[in-house]
Design an enzyme around this catalytic site. Structure first.
Site, mmCIF file in Angstrom:
data_model
loop_
_atom_site.group_PDB
_atom_site.id
_atom_site.type_symbol
_atom_site.label_atom_id
_atom_site.label_comp_id
_atom_site.label_asym_id
_atom_site.label_seq_id
_atom_site.Cartn_x
_atom_site.Cartn_y
_atom_site.Cartn_z
ATOM 1 N N ASP A 179 35.275 33.382 64.969
ATOM 2 C CA ASP A 179 34.985 34.529 64.111
ATOM 3 C C ASP A 179 34.719 35.755 64.966
ATOM 4 O O ASP A 179 34.225 35.646 66.093
ATOM 5 C CB ASP A 179 33.749 34.253 63.244
ATOM 6 C CG ASP A 179 34.035 33.249 62.144
ATOM 7 O OD1 ASP A 179 35.081 33.387 61.478
ATOM 8 O OD2 ASP A 179 33.214 32.335 61.941
ATOM 9 N N HIS A 229 41.240 29.582 62.834
ATOM 10 C CA HIS A 229 40.273 28.739 63.557
ATOM 11 C C HIS A 229 40.975 27.528 64.160
ATOM 12 O O HIS A 229 40.726 27.160 65.311
ATOM 13 C CB HIS A 229 39.157 28.273 62.623
ATOM 14 C CG HIS A 229 38.183 29.334 62.250
ATOM 15 N ND1 HIS A 229 37.689 30.279 63.125
ATOM 16 C CD2 HIS A 229 37.592 29.601 61.050
ATOM 17 C CE1 HIS A 229 36.832 31.068 62.504
ATOM 18 N NE2 HIS A 229 36.766 30.688 61.233
ATOM 19 N N THR A 270 44.304 34.040 49.908
ATOM 20 C CA THR A 270 45.281 34.034 51.009
ATOM 21 C C THR A 270 44.610 34.416 52.316
ATOM 22 O O THR A 270 44.870 33.804 53.360
ATOM 23 C CB THR A 270 46.459 34.979 50.705
ATOM 24 O OG1 THR A 270 47.100 34.533 49.506
ATOM 25 C CG2 THR A 270 47.457 35.002 51.840
ATOM 26 N N HIS A 313 42.728 32.905 57.566
ATOM 27 C CA HIS A 313 41.571 32.959 58.466
ATOM 28 C C HIS A 313 41.210 31.560 58.970
ATOM 29 O O HIS A 313 41.016 31.347 60.168
ATOM 30 C CB HIS A 313 40.384 33.595 57.726
ATOM 31 C CG HIS A 313 39.104 33.572 58.488
ATOM 32 N ND1 HIS A 313 38.722 34.603 59.312
ATOM 33 C CD2 HIS A 313 38.114 32.649 58.551
ATOM 34 C CE1 HIS A 313 37.537 34.315 59.852
ATOM 35 N NE2 HIS A 313 37.154 33.129 59.398
ATOM 36 N N GLU A 314 41.121 30.610 58.044
ATOM 37 C CA GLU A 314 40.744 29.237 58.433
ATOM 38 C C GLU A 314 41.817 28.596 59.319
ATOM 39 O O GLU A 314 41.502 27.870 60.258
ATOM 40 C CB GLU A 314 40.457 28.384 57.195
ATOM 41 C CG GLU A 314 39.303 28.880 56.337
ATOM 42 C CD GLU A 314 37.986 29.094 57.085
ATOM 43 O OE1 GLU A 314 37.678 28.340 58.029
ATOM 44 O OE2 GLU A 314 37.254 30.037 56.717
#
Length: 191
Positions: free
Chosen positions: A136, A130, A121, A126-127
């Site tokens: 990052d 982006h 998860t 996180h992706e």
């Protein structure tokens, strides 16, 4: 209407305005937005992300609960999507946004990170970050979603912090008319 009635009405209105003005100066001012901010809807296609459906749904829910001017929704089967999500055997990676309606970015949810103990998860959220324009922030603590793998395998936080939320809000502040465009770089999230 007789002149006396007009004068009485005018006097009452003036008294009301003055009383209101006096009360307003004693109390803090309240600002009313001139127009409600437009919500940008971004569609995602996870039809090629078998095994990641629950993590994607939780990551999407996290973003939708924490930002107000962009909304992630699942694309209709076979329909267009701004965020294409696929499962891979490598390290997770994504195109750096912020993506705009009608444009497209790619998110790869790599099993290599899961095999090393990273939380699915957190990876998905996180992706997606982006795709929404967040780079990052490595190295970083677990409290920063965009610290990614640098927070370690014990970290399961999938919620953007205040700075991350603010940056996404800023990226989509003017709806689809914002001058910020998709960066286009692919960020690989290997340690």
């Amino acid at each position: 209407m007789p002149l006396v009635t007009w004068i009485k009405a005018g006097t009452s209105a003036t008294a009301l305005v003055l009383a209101t003005a006096g009360a307003a100066s004693a109390a803090p001012s309240v600002e009313f937005p001139s127009a409600q901010a437009a919500v940008v809807t971004l569609r995602y296609d996870d039809s090629r992300a078998a095994g990641w459906e629950a993590a994607i749904a939780a990551g999407v829910a996290s973003w939708n609960a924490n930002v107000t001017n962009v909304r992630l929704v699942e694309a209709a089967p076979g329909g267009a999507a701004e965020i294409v999500i696929v499962a891979t055997t490598g390290w997770p990676q994504a195109t750096l946004g912020p993506v705009r309606p009608g444009r497209q970015v790619r998110v790869e949810l790599g099993s290599q990170a899961v095999n090393q103990g990273y939380n699915k998860t957190r990876i998905a959220a996180h992706e997606l970050g982006h795709s929404l324009g967040l780079p990052d922030t490595k190295p970083g603590p677990c409290s920063q979603l965009m610290s990614g793998s640098s927070a370690g395998t014990a970290c399961t936080n999938a919620v953007p912090n205040a700075t991350e939320r603010s940056r996404v809000q800023s990226n989509y502040a003017n709806g689809v008319t914002s001058s910020v465009v998709t960066d286009g770089r692919t960020l690989v999230d290997a340690p």
